[in-house]
Design a protein around this motif. Structure first.
Motif, PDB file in Angstrom:
ATOM      1  N   GLY A  14     -18.457  -7.836 -22.525  1.00 58.54           N
ATOM      2  CA  GLY A  14     -19.153  -7.080 -23.555  1.00 58.54           C
ATOM      3  C   GLY A  14     -18.356  -5.829 -23.881  1.00 58.54           C
ATOM      4  N   LEU A  15     -18.693  -5.198 -24.986  1.00 58.18           N
ATOM      5  CA  LEU A  15     -17.982  -3.993 -25.400  1.00 58.18           C
ATOM      6  C   LEU A  15     -18.510  -2.795 -24.623  1.00 58.18           C
ATOM      7  CD1 LEU A  15     -15.845  -2.851 -27.316  1.00 58.18           C
ATOM      8  CD2 LEU A  15     -17.678  -2.420 -28.950  1.00 58.18           C
ATOM      9  N   THR A  16     -17.623  -2.135 -23.901  1.00 59.12           N
ATOM     10  CA  THR A  16     -17.970  -0.938 -23.144  1.00 59.12           C
ATOM     11  C   THR A  16     -17.363   0.261 -23.857  1.00 59.12           C
ATOM     12  OG1 THR A  16     -18.005  -2.160 -21.077  1.00 59.12           O
ATOM     13  CG2 THR A  16     -17.781   0.230 -20.912  1.00 59.12           C
ATOM     14  N   TYR A  39     -13.255  -4.314 -23.795  1.00 54.69           N
ATOM     15  CA  TYR A  39     -14.158  -5.370 -23.365  1.00 54.69           C
ATOM     16  C   TYR A  39     -14.122  -5.411 -21.845  1.00 54.69           C
ATOM     17  CZ  TYR A  39     -14.740  -6.822 -28.131  1.00 54.69           C
ATOM     18  OH  TYR A  39     -15.066  -6.833 -29.459  1.00 54.69           O
ATOM     19  N   ASP A  40     -15.317  -5.415 -21.238  1.00 50.46           N
ATOM     20  CA  ASP A  40     -15.425  -5.307 -19.793  1.00 50.46           C
ATOM     21  C   ASP A  40     -16.588  -6.152 -19.300  1.00 50.46           C
ATOM     22  OD1 ASP A  40     -14.673  -4.411 -17.319  1.00 50.46           O
ATOM     23  OD2 ASP A  40     -15.089  -2.311 -17.695  1.00 50.46           O
ATOM     24  N   LEU A  41     -16.611  -6.401 -18.002  1.00 53.55           N
ATOM     25  CA  LEU A  41     -17.669  -7.186 -17.378  1.00 53.55           C
ATOM     26  C   LEU A  41     -18.677  -6.282 -16.685  1.00 53.55           C
ATOM     27  CD1 LEU A  41     -15.585 -10.064 -15.763  1.00 53.55           C
ATOM     28  CD2 LEU A  41     -17.302 -10.313 -17.552  1.00 53.55           C
ATOM     29  N   HIS A  45     -17.820  -3.365 -14.128  1.00 54.40           N
ATOM     30  CA  HIS A  45     -16.940  -2.632 -15.042  1.00 54.40           C
ATOM     31  C   HIS A  45     -15.551  -2.365 -14.453  1.00 54.40           C
ATOM     32  CE1 HIS A  45     -20.256  -2.065 -17.798  1.00 54.40           C
ATOM     33  NE2 HIS A  45     -21.001  -1.690 -16.789  1.00 54.40           N
ATOM     34  N   PRO A  46     -14.810  -3.426 -14.106  1.00 50.11           N
ATOM     35  CA  PRO A  46     -13.491  -3.214 -13.481  1.00 50.11           C
ATOM     36  C   PRO A  46     -12.492  -2.501 -14.384  1.00 50.11           C
ATOM     37  CG  PRO A  46     -13.809  -5.534 -14.023  1.00 50.11           C
ATOM     38  CD  PRO A  46     -15.116  -4.853 -14.257  1.00 50.11           C
ATOM     39  N   ARG A  47     -12.509  -2.757 -15.684  1.00 47.70           N
ATOM     40  CA  ARG A  47     -11.547  -2.087 -16.581  1.00 47.70           C
ATOM     41  C   ARG A  47     -11.875  -0.610 -16.730  1.00 47.70           C
ATOM     42  NH1 ARG A  47     -10.133  -6.454 -21.369  1.00 47.70           N
ATOM     43  NH2 ARG A  47      -9.324  -8.029 -19.961  1.00 47.70           N
ATOM     44  N   LEU A  48     -13.151  -0.280 -16.830  1.00 53.96           N
ATOM     45  CA  LEU A  48     -13.550   1.126 -16.944  1.00 53.96           C
ATOM     46  C   LEU A  48     -13.146   1.893 -15.692  1.00 53.96           C
ATOM     47  CD1 LEU A  48     -14.981   3.531 -18.254  1.00 53.96           C
ATOM     48  CD2 LEU A  48     -17.125   2.644 -17.301  1.00 53.96           C
ATOM     49  N   PHE A  49     -13.462   1.350 -14.524  1.00 57.30           N
ATOM     50  CA  PHE A  49     -13.134   2.066 -13.291  1.00 57.30           C
ATOM     51  C   PHE A  49     -11.628   2.129 -13.057  1.00 57.30           C
ATOM     52  CE2 PHE A  49     -17.637   1.033 -12.296  1.00 57.30           C
ATOM     53  CZ  PHE A  49     -18.076   2.343 -12.253  1.00 57.30           C
ATOM     54  N   SER A  50     -10.908   1.119 -13.516  1.00 52.67           N
ATOM     55  CA  SER A  50      -9.447   1.170 -13.442  1.00 52.67           C
ATOM     56  C   SER A  50      -8.912   2.303 -14.318  1.00 52.67           C
ATOM     57  CB  SER A  50      -8.859  -0.169 -13.874  1.00 52.67           C
ATOM     58  OG  SER A  50      -7.466  -0.105 -13.934  1.00 52.67           O
ATOM     59  N   SER A  65     -17.241  14.748 -16.408  1.00 49.23           N
ATOM     60  CA  SER A  65     -18.242  13.683 -16.330  1.00 49.23           C
ATOM     61  C   SER A  65     -17.841  12.552 -17.265  1.00 49.23           C
ATOM     62  CB  SER A  65     -19.631  14.212 -16.692  1.00 49.23           C
ATOM     63  OG  SER A  65     -19.620  14.753 -17.999  1.00 49.23           O
ATOM     64  N   VAL A  66     -18.461  11.397 -17.039  1.00 51.31           N
ATOM     65  CA  VAL A  66     -18.236  10.216 -17.870  1.00 51.31           C
ATOM     66  C   VAL A  66     -19.599   9.593 -18.125  1.00 51.31           C
ATOM     67  CG1 VAL A  66     -17.168   7.932 -18.030  1.00 51.31           C
ATOM     68  CG2 VAL A  66     -15.990   9.776 -16.819  1.00 51.31           C
ATOM     69  N   ARG A  67     -19.857   9.275 -19.396  1.00 50.74           N
ATOM     70  CA  ARG A  67     -21.060   8.509 -19.688  1.00 50.74           C
ATOM     71  C   ARG A  67     -20.629   7.302 -20.520  1.00 50.74           C
ATOM     72  NH1 ARG A  67     -24.629  12.126 -23.902  1.00 50.74           N
ATOM     73  NH2 ARG A  67     -23.046  12.209 -25.525  1.00 50.74           N
ATOM     74  N   PHE A  68     -21.305   6.184 -20.264  1.00 48.02           N
ATOM     75  CA  PHE A  68     -20.866   4.962 -20.936  1.00 48.02           C
ATOM     76  C   PHE A  68     -22.055   4.077 -21.266  1.00 48.02           C
ATOM     77  CE2 PHE A  68     -20.987   3.813 -16.507  1.00 48.02           C
ATOM     78  CZ  PHE A  68     -21.402   2.490 -16.491  1.00 48.02           C
ATOM     79  N   THR A  69     -21.801   3.162 -22.192  1.00 49.24           N
ATOM     80  CA  THR A  69     -22.776   2.150 -22.560  1.00 49.24           C
ATOM     81  C   THR A  69     -22.056   0.818 -22.639  1.00 49.24           C
ATOM     82  OG1 THR A  69     -24.483   1.542 -24.165  1.00 49.24           O
ATOM     83  CG2 THR A  69     -22.482   2.537 -25.035  1.00 49.24           C
ATOM     84  N   HIS A  70     -22.808  -0.244 -22.429  1.00 50.43           N
ATOM     85  CA  HIS A  70     -22.229  -1.588 -22.436  1.00 50.43           C
ATOM     86  C   HIS A  70     -23.109  -2.468 -23.304  1.00 50.43           C
ATOM     87  CE1 HIS A  70     -20.101  -5.106 -20.829  1.00 50.43           C
ATOM     88  NE2 HIS A  70     -21.281  -5.687 -20.833  1.00 50.43           N
ATOM     89  N   ARG A  71     -22.499  -3.191 -24.200  1.00 49.31           N
ATOM     90  CA  ARG A  71     -23.240  -4.085 -25.101  1.00 49.31           C
ATOM     91  C   ARG A  71     -22.614  -5.457 -25.046  1.00 49.31           C
ATOM     92  NH1 ARG A  71     -27.042  -6.455 -27.636  1.00 49.31           N
ATOM     93  NH2 ARG A  71     -26.897  -6.737 -29.861  1.00 49.31           N
TER      94      ARG A  71
END
Length: 89
Positions: A14-16, A39-41, A45-50, A65-71
């Motif tokens: 999904g799009l993160t 696009y991440d799982l 969220h392996p790509r985000l944390f990477s 800080s980091v804030r995120f949403t996943h769709r």
């Protein structure tokens, strides 16, 4: 091999979108923002944390800080192959 966005979505990606708040290296009292999308799982969220690890190792501006949403845009059950199309007047 680079996969298309449709292939990724059919595999559960999904799009993160993440908004990073970070401090300016020369002015630590000033916060700036950076928007990242990929696009991440979920939920791992392996790509985000990477990317966060890359930021902490390579970028001089310390993260505040980091804030995120996943769709999840599409799932295999929602997609179907269309062979033909009919137009009715």
């Amino acid at each position: 091999m680079h996969k298309s966005e449709t292939e990724l979505m059919l595999k559960g990606y999904g799009l993160t979108t993440a908004e990073f708040f970070y401090r300016m290296p020369d002015h630590l009292n000033v916060l700036n923002t950076f928007i990242w999308q990929d696009y991440d799982l979920a939920p791992d969220h392996p790509r985000l944390f990477s990317f966060i690890e890359f930021w902490q190792e390579e970028i001089e501006g310390p993260l505040h800080s980091v804030r995120f949403t996943h769709r999840k845009m599409i799932s295999p059950g929602e997609w179907r192959n269309v062979v033909g199309e009919f137009t009715l007047h």
